[in-house]
Design an enzyme around this catalytic site. Structure first.
Site, PDB file in Angstrom:
ATOM      1  N   ASP A 228      -2.033   6.254  -3.583  1.00 25.76           N
ATOM      2  CA  ASP A 228      -0.961   5.538  -2.891  1.00 25.76           C
ATOM      3  C   ASP A 228      -0.452   4.422  -3.803  1.00 25.76           C
ATOM      4  OD1 ASP A 228      -3.185   3.894  -2.710  1.00 25.76           O
ATOM      5  OD2 ASP A 228      -2.725   3.193  -0.699  1.00 25.76           O
TER       6      ASP A 228
ATOM      7  N   SER B 133       0.823  -1.206   0.000  1.00 29.45           N
ATOM      8  CA  SER B 133       0.000   0.000   0.000  1.00 29.45           C
ATOM      9  C   SER B 133       0.864   1.266   0.000  1.00 29.45           C
ATOM     10  CB  SER B 133      -0.947  -0.037   1.199  1.00 29.45           C
ATOM     11  OG  SER B 133      -1.919   0.962   1.134  1.00 29.45           O
TER      12      SER B 133
ATOM     13  N   ASP C 221      -0.784   1.238  -4.178  1.00 25.41           N
ATOM     14  CA  ASP C 221      -1.663   0.241  -4.798  1.00 25.41           C
ATOM     15  C   ASP C 221      -2.987   0.833  -5.252  1.00 25.41           C
ATOM     16  OD1 ASP C 221      -2.708   0.579  -2.227  1.00 25.41           O
ATOM     17  OD2 ASP C 221      -3.342  -1.506  -2.055  1.00 25.41           O
TER      18      ASP C 221
ATOM     19  N   ASP D 220      -5.620   2.074  -3.887  1.00 19.63           N
ATOM     20  CA  ASP D 220      -6.926   1.841  -3.273  1.00 19.63           C
ATOM     21  C   ASP D 220      -7.392   3.061  -2.487  1.00 19.63           C
ATOM     22  OD1 ASP D 220      -5.226   1.650  -1.084  1.00 19.63           O
ATOM     23  OD2 ASP D 220      -6.080  -0.226  -0.323  1.00 19.63           O
TER      24      ASP D 220
END
Length: 474
Positions: A257, A117, A259, A261
């Protein structure tokens, strides 16, 4: 073929940490330290067993971010999963919500995302999704860990080895779904938008999507770079985006960020538009369209009081959960809420996906400015004033003291004093971090001076009673 697989076939069990492998969001740690090829192989094998117990034979979709260690972990997980007899679809570089969406909308029986993340490049992680695209349950995660730790007996069974297939083309199914969730073909015509892609998972899809929707795009950190993912960029470092928006006279900017999400926005004045604002704007739109059951939003304990009071004045309800998207998600399923999220920009809209999706959230927020005929700056000015919110991290190395902060008489007395003094115009939130040796002290009040006063008092109390001296417990 009959194969006997013992619990320690894949790795040296003595090298496993005594603490739990699975944290609040899968397995996360330093690549090459906690996250090694032998561990990922074992995790893949036992995850395969758990998936098969629940769903039978099928395919697991695996995506990854741009970290240098992601290939190693993907191949090791694939080896374990195929050894268990499952098929593996390799999606390649893609956002976490892409894995969640494809798991829920294809024949896959599960999904795995390799990412840490917003963490720095040297970290990595393994996140698991069930067949409906939600995070794997604690029970199932515990079953995987039990196998890895040698707490399950040797398995002797017939194995038809699973196969591995490159399926990068499936990512297009996800991007098509993002496009179809928008009001019309080119809803962003006339907008100039800066995108900070954090050298991460959405570099190959976000710029083209925004351009296809009509926006002029100014991309930052827009190639996959495992050495620089999240470094001084993205949703945890907004200064570069703020500067770029102002210098290019853009209408807005979005920072993802690693990833993708989560997302945070910046208006044309360079001011941050965080998850609280996004929930408020999107929530009002859905409420006016009668698509928000009971006018209910789900947020965490970090949501700003200014946001809560403003939403209440609009006739809305707000339920708070502990920090973490899994808590928000659980409360949404329980209550039937369609929109929820975190101040950090992790926003979940069940109308479109079952997980937080930074790219989707950014697209919808940009569309909303067009629908309302207002700039993001005007929307921010006409919504609510945030209360000053001070967050201080106090390092407490002693795990016993850190976990027992609620039993510290002096700290509880200081908290009660602060809460009584501020009444409904302020609040205190203290919690032990689940991932670092920290106690987080948050104080919020309608005036900065009041928040600062009580923040200083509480941080000093933590230092005196949990860091520098023997604590007095009730």
């Amino acid at each position: 073929m009959v194969v006997a697989v013992s619990s320690n076939s894949f790795l040296n069990l003595s090298q496993l940490p005594k603490s739990k492998l699975f944290g609040t969001d899968g397995i996360r740690g330093k690549a090459g330290n906690l996250l090694t090829a032998p561990l990922a192989l074992a995790v893949g094998y036992w995850a395969g067993q758990v998936y098969q117990e629940k769903y039978g034979k099928g395919a697991i979709a695996i995506g990854q971010d741009s970290r240098n260690s992601s290939d190693m972990l993907a191949m090791s997980l694939t080896a374990g999963l195929t050894a268990s007899g499952l098929e593996v679809w390799n999606l390649g570089l893609c956002p976490t919500p892409c894995v969640a969406y494809l798991t829920a909308n294809t024949d896959a029986i599960g999904g795995i995302m390799i990412s840490a993340s917003h963490n720095p490049p040297e970290d990595n992680g393994i996140k698991f999704f069930s067949a409906n695209g939600t995070k794997l349950s604690k029970t199932e995660a515990s079953a995987i860990e039990a196998g890895v730790r040698g707490e399950k007996p040797t398995i002797t069974h017939d194995v038809n080895w699973g196969q591995h297939y490159p399926r990068q083309g499936l990512v297009q199914k996800y991007t098509t779904a993002l496009q179809q969730s928008l009001p019309h073909e080119r809803p962003l015509d006339g907008l100039k938008i800066v995108l900070d892609l954090a050298w991460g998972a959405c570099v190959e899809i976000a710029p083209s999507l925004f351009q296809e929707m009509g926006a002029e795009v100014i991309p930052l950190h827009d190639s996959p770079d495992g050495d620089r993912i999240n470094v001084d960029c993205g949703s945890t470092h907004l200064n570069v985006l703020q500067q770029a928006v102002c210098e290019t006279q853009a209408d807005m900017g979005f920072a993802f960020d690693g990833d993708a999400d989560r997302v945070l926005a910046v208006d044309n004045q360079g001011r941050v538009v965080d998850g609280d604002y996004i929930l408020y704007f999107w929530g009002n739109l859905l409420k006016n369209q009668a698509q928000l059951p009971d006018n209910l939003l789900v947020a965490t304990v970090m949501a700003n009081l200014g946001f809560e009071h403003a939403w209440s004045k609009q006739g809305g309800q707000l339920i708070r959960t502990p920090v973490g998207d899994q808590h928000v998600q659980a409360q949404m399923w329980e209550t039937g809420a369609m929109l929820g999220g975190e101040q950090s920009g992790h926003v979940i809209c069940h109308h479109y996906n079952c997980s937080g999706d930074g790219v989707q959230t950014a697209l919808h927020l940009a569309c909303l400015t067009q629908e309302l005929g207002m700039s993001l700056s005007q929307m921010r000015d006409e919504s609510f004033e945030t209360y000053p919110q001070l967050l201080t991290n106090v390092r407490v190395e002693d795990a016993q003291r850190r976990c027992a902060w609620e039993d510290c008489d002096a700290l509880q007395s200081a908290i009660a004093q602060a809460e009584q003094a501020m009444g409904d115009q302020g609040r205190v939130l203290i919690r032990a971090s689940g991932t670092e040796p920290l106690i987080r002290v948050m104080v919020e009040a309608y005036e900065w001076e009041i928040a600062n006063h009580w923040s200083h008092q509480l941080v000093q109390t933590v230092h005196q009673n949990l860091v520098n001296s023997v604590s007095h417990y009730s």
